[in-house]
Structures are given as C-alpha cells and as structure tokens.
Design a protein around this motif. Structure first.
Motif, short mmCIF file in Angstrom:
data_model
loop_
_atom_site.label_atom_id
_atom_site.label_comp_id
_atom_site.label_asym_id
_atom_site.label_seq_id
_atom_site.Cartn_x
_atom_site.Cartn_y
_atom_site.Cartn_z
N ALA A 1 -9.85 -3.10 13.59
CA ALA A 1 -9.16 -1.81 13.75
C ALA A 1 -8.38 -1.44 12.49
CB ALA A 1 -8.23 -1.86 14.95
N ILE A 2 -7.62 -2.38 11.96
CA ILE A 2 -6.79 -2.11 10.78
C ILE A 2 -7.63 -1.83 9.54
CG2 ILE A 2 -5.16 -3.18 9.16
CD1 ILE A 2 -3.84 -4.52 11.62
N VAL A 3 -8.67 -2.63 9.33
CA VAL A 3 -9.53 -2.42 8.16
C VAL A 3 -10.27 -1.09 8.28
CG1 VAL A 3 -11.54 -3.30 6.90
CG2 VAL A 3 -9.69 -4.86 7.54
N THR A 4 -10.77 -0.77 9.46
CA THR A 4 -11.46 0.50 9.65
C THR A 4 -10.52 1.68 9.44
OG1 THR A 4 -13.03 -0.51 11.18
CG2 THR A 4 -12.82 1.89 11.28
N LEU A 5 -9.30 1.58 9.95
CA LEU A 5 -8.30 2.63 9.76
C LEU A 5 -7.95 2.78 8.27
CD1 LEU A 5 -6.37 4.71 10.95
CD2 LEU A 5 -4.78 2.83 11.47
N SER A 6 -7.75 1.68 7.59
CA SER A 6 -7.45 1.70 6.16
C SER A 6 -8.62 2.28 5.37
CB SER A 6 -7.14 0.29 5.64
OG SER A 6 -5.99 -0.21 6.28
N TRP A 7 -9.83 1.91 5.75
CA TRP A 7 -11.04 2.42 5.09
C TRP A 7 -11.10 3.94 5.22
CZ3 TRP A 7 -14.21 0.78 1.59
CH2 TRP A 7 -15.47 1.32 1.44
N THR B 1 -7.34 -3.57 -6.73
CA THR B 1 -6.92 -4.83 -6.13
C THR B 1 -6.16 -4.51 -4.86
OG1 THR B 1 -4.75 -4.91 -7.20
CG2 THR B 1 -6.61 -5.90 -8.41
N PHE B 2 -5.89 -5.54 -4.06
CA PHE B 2 -5.12 -5.36 -2.83
C PHE B 2 -3.75 -4.74 -3.15
CE2 PHE B 2 -2.36 -6.91 0.61
CZ PHE B 2 -3.04 -6.36 1.70
N ALA C 1 -13.79 -1.40 -3.34
CA ALA C 1 -12.65 -0.98 -2.51
C ALA C 1 -12.59 -1.82 -1.24
CB ALA C 1 -12.77 0.50 -2.17
N LEU C 2 -13.71 -2.05 -0.59
CA LEU C 2 -13.73 -2.86 0.63
C LEU C 2 -13.32 -4.29 0.32
CD1 LEU C 2 -14.25 -3.09 3.63
CD2 LEU C 2 -16.69 -3.46 3.11
N ARG C 3 -13.82 -4.84 -0.77
CA ARG C 3 -13.46 -6.21 -1.18
C ARG C 3 -11.95 -6.31 -1.43
NH1 ARG C 3 -17.62 -6.52 -4.09
NH2 ARG C 3 -16.68 -5.75 -5.99
N ALA C 4 -11.39 -5.34 -2.15
CA ALA C 4 -9.96 -5.36 -2.43
C ALA C 4 -9.15 -5.28 -1.13
CB ALA C 4 -9.58 -4.20 -3.36
N LEU C 5 -9.64 -4.51 -0.19
CA LEU C 5 -8.95 -4.33 1.09
C LEU C 5 -8.89 -5.63 1.89
CD1 LEU C 5 -7.69 -2.07 2.82
CD2 LEU C 5 -9.97 -1.67 3.76
N ILE C 6 -9.98 -6.38 1.94
CA ILE C 6 -10.01 -7.56 2.81
C ILE C 6 -9.61 -8.86 2.10
CG2 ILE C 6 -11.66 -6.56 4.42
CD1 ILE C 6 -13.84 -8.21 3.15
N ARG D 1 -0.59 0.52 1.31
CA ARG D 1 -0.26 -0.54 2.25
C ARG D 1 -1.07 -0.39 3.52
NH1 ARG D 1 6.13 -1.06 2.39
NH2 ARG D 1 5.54 -2.66 3.87
N LEU D 2 -1.28 -1.50 4.23
CA LEU D 2 -2.02 -1.47 5.49
C LEU D 2 -1.16 -0.87 6.59
CD1 LEU D 2 -3.58 -5.06 5.44
CD2 LEU D 2 -4.72 -2.89 4.93
#
Length: 170
Positions: free
Chosen positions: A74-80, A98-99, A17-22, A104-105
C-alpha cells in the motif's frame, strides 16, 4: 516541440525511481518483497522463505508477515502514484535518485487486515488500489493472493498521512 524520449530511457528512469523507493527500507529487503512494474501499475511479490512461517504445523505464513506485506504494498503503491507525474515529466533525475532525494513516505494512520484463509508456503502477490489520495490524507485498499488472483488469502484497507503534513513535524 519536445521529442519523445526513447523507451529505454523512460524504462531506466522508472526502474531507478522504484529501486530508490524500496531500497531505502531495510524491512522490505528482510521480508524479501520485490515489485513487478508494468507502466504505472505495481504488483508486490513476497518471495517465500521458511523464516516467514508462523505456524509450522499447517504450515502457514505468519499473520504479521501478511499484514506487513500488504502495508508495504500500500505504501509503495501510494508513493509511486505521488511520484508518477514528476517521473514522467523528467523532473526526477534518474542519475541522482536515491531514497534520501525522494519525498518522504506516507505515514500509516490505521491499517485493517482481513485474513480470508491461511497463506500457504509459497510466493504471494499483492496489488493496491487508491480509493482517495489528497494533499493530507489517502485511503488505500490492498488485495493479496497466491496461486489464483480471484482467490484472495488476505485483504486490507489503510489510511495514510501524506508527506506534506509530516515534513515539518518529524
């Protein structure tokens, strides 16, 4: 009664999930930002590269790079945080993640950075804290440091529009 998943399966699902996010944001790769995950807590890591220097006379990290690093964290932490419950319940399938299949972010409304000292030519770290996260709006505080967690070189506060509102209009 549902049997607990093996820890390796949980770890693989979280990592996927983290990999797909970034991986879906090329700018994250360009800057060399990675995330260290410990349970639900993320630490952004900006790996030093000469291209990140803004003032070669000092040398110091470019202010725009510093701001981008804090905003991405901030955005990745919020999305996480938005994904966490679905991730832990198993609703997100690590095999097909996948992303494009993730929500959405969040979109930045505003982002204010306090530059406390020059960023030195070395790795930097950042951790975000959610002040408020609702259906439409979130407020996030981010702190950035290099060698000593107690000696910040920058901090920021951002306000974000949550994806539920942006899905229909963009």
């Amino acid at each position: 009664m549902k049997r607990p998943e093996p820890i390796q399966v949980v770890k693989q699902r979280r990592d996927a999930a983290l990999r797909a996010l970034i991986e879906g944001v090329p700018y994250i790769q360009y800057l060399g930002i990675e995330f260290d995950r410990r349970g639900d807590e993320l630490t952004g890591v900006l790996h030093f590269d000469e291209k990140l220097i803004g003032n070669p006379a000092l040398p110091a990290l470019h202010g725009g790079v510093t701001a981008a690093f804090l905003e991405v964290t901030a955005i990745v932490t919020l999305s996480w945080a938005m994904l966490w419950d679905d991730l832990e319940s198993g609703q997100l399938d690590a095999e097909t993640l996948t992303f494009e299949t993730l929500p959405r972010l969040p979109k930045t409304i505003d982002f204010s950075v306090d530059y406390l000292r020059s960023g030195l030519p070395r790795d930097a770290y950042a951790r975000a804290r959610l002040n408020r996260s609702g259906r439409r709006y979130a407020s996030v505080h981010v702190e950035g440091w290099q060698d000593n967690r107690a000696r910040l070189f920058a901090q920021a506060t951002g306000h974000f529009l949550m994806p539920a509102l942006t899905d229909g209009g963009a």
